[in-house]
Design a protein around this motif. Structure first.
Motif, PDB file in Angstrom:
ATOM      1  N   UNK A  86       0.811  -1.215   0.000  1.00 24.39           N
ATOM      2  CA  UNK A  86       0.000   0.000   0.000  1.00 24.39           C
ATOM      3  C   UNK A  86       0.847   1.269   0.000  1.00 24.39           C
ATOM      4  N   UNK A  87       2.061   1.186   0.539  1.00 20.87           N
ATOM      5  CA  UNK A  87       2.936   2.350   0.554  1.00 20.87           C
ATOM      6  C   UNK A  87       3.586   2.589  -0.803  1.00 20.87           C
ATOM      7  N   UNK A  88       3.586   1.572  -1.657  1.00 16.06           N
ATOM      8  CA  UNK A  88       4.253   1.661  -2.943  1.00 16.06           C
ATOM      9  C   UNK A  88       5.758   1.510  -2.866  1.00 16.06           C
ATOM     10  N   UNK A  89       6.279   1.153  -1.684  1.00 17.37           N
ATOM     11  CA  UNK A  89       7.729   1.051  -1.491  1.00 17.37           C
ATOM     12  C   UNK A  89       8.280  -0.336  -1.814  1.00 17.37           C
ATOM     13  N   UNK A  90       7.391  -1.353  -1.870  1.00 22.58           N
ATOM     14  CA  UNK A  90       7.866  -2.721  -2.083  1.00 22.58           C
ATOM     15  C   UNK A  90       6.988  -3.427  -3.111  1.00 22.58           C
ATOM     16  N   UNK A  91       7.648  -4.169  -3.984  1.00 16.60           N
ATOM     17  CA  UNK A  91       6.973  -4.948  -5.018  1.00 16.60           C
ATOM     18  C   UNK A  91       7.215  -6.423  -4.733  1.00 16.60           C
ATOM     19  N   UNK A  92       6.117  -7.202  -4.691  1.00 18.57           N
ATOM     20  CA  UNK A  92       6.187  -8.632  -4.393  1.00 18.57           C
ATOM     21  C   UNK A  92       5.815  -9.418  -5.650  1.00 18.57           C
ATOM     22  N   UNK A  93       6.663 -10.386  -6.011  1.00 16.01           N
ATOM     23  CA  UNK A  93       6.500 -11.150  -7.249  1.00 16.01           C
ATOM     24  C   UNK A  93       6.507 -12.634  -6.928  1.00 16.01           C
ATOM     25  N   UNK A  94       5.472 -13.354  -7.368  1.00 17.49           N
ATOM     26  CA  UNK A  94       5.410 -14.784  -7.104  1.00 17.49           C
ATOM     27  C   UNK A  94       6.199 -15.534  -8.176  1.00 17.49           C
ATOM     28  N   UNK A  95       7.054 -16.468  -7.738  1.00 17.31           N
ATOM     29  CA  UNK A  95       7.825 -17.310  -8.646  1.00 17.31           C
ATOM     30  C   UNK A  95       7.172 -18.669  -8.770  1.00 17.31           C
ATOM     31  N   UNK A  96       6.605 -18.967  -9.937  1.00 18.47           N
ATOM     32  CA  UNK A  96       5.808 -20.182 -10.098  1.00 18.47           C
ATOM     33  C   UNK A  96       6.663 -21.430 -10.205  1.00 18.47           C
ATOM     34  N   UNK A  97       7.854 -21.325 -10.789  1.00 15.74           N
ATOM     35  CA  UNK A  97       8.682 -22.505 -10.983  1.00 15.74           C
ATOM     36  C   UNK A  97       9.337 -22.999  -9.723  1.00 15.74           C
ATOM     37  N   UNK A  98       9.813 -22.088  -8.892  1.00 14.79           N
ATOM     38  CA  UNK A  98      10.531 -22.460  -7.680  1.00 14.79           C
ATOM     39  C   UNK A  98       9.719 -22.238  -6.421  1.00 14.79           C
ATOM     40  N   UNK A  99       8.456 -21.819  -6.558  1.00 12.37           N
ATOM     41  CA  UNK A  99       7.546 -21.603  -5.428  1.00 12.37           C
ATOM     42  C   UNK A  99       8.166 -20.653  -4.400  1.00 12.37           C
ATOM     43  N   UNK A 100       8.424 -19.438  -4.838  1.00 14.84           N
ATOM     44  CA  UNK A 100       9.003 -18.422  -3.969  1.00 14.84           C
ATOM     45  C   UNK A 100       8.333 -17.073  -4.232  1.00 14.84           C
TER      46      UNK A 100
END
Length: 389
Positions: free
Chosen positions: A342-356
């Protein structure tokens, strides 16, 4: 994307899935004062589907919530599935909605004060088609994109105060078997709905555009579906500061030809290009998209490279490519859906191949992957879809 979801796997070529890492007790989230929110990922687990719940700390780091992953009912596919929006928050933030692509259902879970999830009574419910892959939410209106051959469509629901989904009569809009929908998204005032058709692999590719009526039913825009500016439109998002400026990733134009289309959506749903050509980034498999909350920057996740392309968005909606940021642990990662906090300071990305889940610090259009990124998800996850609260 399974059904023909295997076709979306072509976005990233023959990248191998790596083994999923286990999570030790040291990574479990305690009741810490610096927990400022949560991240949830649709695990897409075979058999009973689960959602991974992660505590989000003030410095952007993640730790697994006690009791996670949470069984939500329905079944995942247990195989890597490409789409955007496989999990969504309700507009009031009280509920989590997740597709169960393996059982043709949608699950709803209540978000508890500690971040844990409790399945809502009466769910999961039938998705109205086969292989649901994407959900769009505006107020109490919910639409799901079903991508299974023989029963591919967009179907509408109402979400009541108790978290139950109720189908809207005569809301289903059928799709051809080779449509392979990848994403479904409302604009910011809920008056228009866009669906991106990924398939077939060699094209032609189309984008569906609808006007949303007061009764929640859809009216196709004149000329819909519209030809895409490139092969394989997948991720889509409206600019948060505009109800008419739409951005769509182009995934299947070949190695090094990743790009993003900028489009204007008229009051009647008519799509017109803002730029004559999509804006390239020289990467491969540009599939997923997120836009800064102030509408100034766009981040496109390139699954084939893997990397994230940053763009600046001008007042008139045109895009200017800025830079590419590589993932530091790229082998087998297969980065998919992405969401900002919500702060726009962090971007989270799901890794489908390695489940991270990878975490990037954000400074305008500049991204820096954090030192303790990526964070492993529970065993058995073949994740797609991520949300942040």
């Amino acid at each position: 994307m399974i059904r023909k979801l295997t076709r979306v796997a072509a976005i990233v070529g023959a990248l191998a899935c790596t083994a999923v890492s286990s999570i030790g007790a040291a990574q479990m989230a305690a009741a810490q004062p610096d927990v400022v929110g949560h991240v949830y990922v649709n695990d897409n687990t075979a058999g009973m589907n689960t959602v991974a719940g992660l505590a989000r700390h003030a410095d952007g780091t993640l730790s697994l919530l006690p009791g996670s992953p949470y069984a939500i009912g329905g079944a995942g596919t247990g195989s890597v599935t490409g789409s955007q929006g496989a999990i969504q928050l309700s507009s009031d933030g009280r509920y989590l909605l997740a597709v169960d692509a393996g059982s043709n259902q949608i699950s709803v879970a209540g978000i508890q004060p500690d971040g844990s999830l409790q399945p809502v009574e009466g769910t999961p419910v039938a998705s109205g088609g086969a292989t649901p892959v994407s959900i769009a939410v505006y107020g109490n209106l919910v639409y799901v994109a079903n991508g299974g051959a023989g029963d591919s469509n967009y179907t509408g629901f109402r979400l009541n105060d108790g978290g139950q989904l109720q189908p809207i009569d005569d809301s289903t809009f059928p799709l051809p078997d080779d449509a392979v929908p990848g994403d479904l998204v409302f604009n910011r005032d809920g008056t228009r709905l866009i669906g991106a058709r990924v398939g077939p692999d060699a094209g032609p590719s189309y984008i569906d555009s609808f006007v949303v009526g007061a009764d929640g039913r859809l009216t196709a825009a004149p000329g819909s579906p519209y030809p895409s500016q490139g092969v394989g439109p997948l991720g889509s998002e409206f600019r948060p500061t505009s109800a008419s400026q739409l951005y769509v990733t182009i995934a299947h134009d070949g190695p090094g030809n990743g790009s993003v289309s900028a489009l204007n959506v008229g009051a009647d749903g008519t799509l017109t290009p803002i730029s004559a050509e999509p804006t390239r980034n020289d990467q491969s498999g540009t599939c997923w998209i997120e836009i800064s909350h102030d509408g100034r920057f766009l981040y496109a996740v390139n699954t084939g490279t893997p990397s994230i392309s940053s763009y600046a968005i001008a007042a008139d909606g045109t895009l200017t490519f800025m830079s590419n940021t590589s993932f530091k642990s790229a082998e087998g990662l297969r980065p998919f859906d992405a969401r900002l906090d919500l702060s726009g300071k962090y971007l989270y990305v799901v890794g489908a191949g390695s489940a991270m889940v990878s975490v990037f610090a954000v400074d305008g259009g500049s991204l820096t992957e954090m030192a303790n990124s990526p964070m492993p998800l529970p065993d058995g996850a073949t994740p797609f879809g991520i949300v942040v609260n």
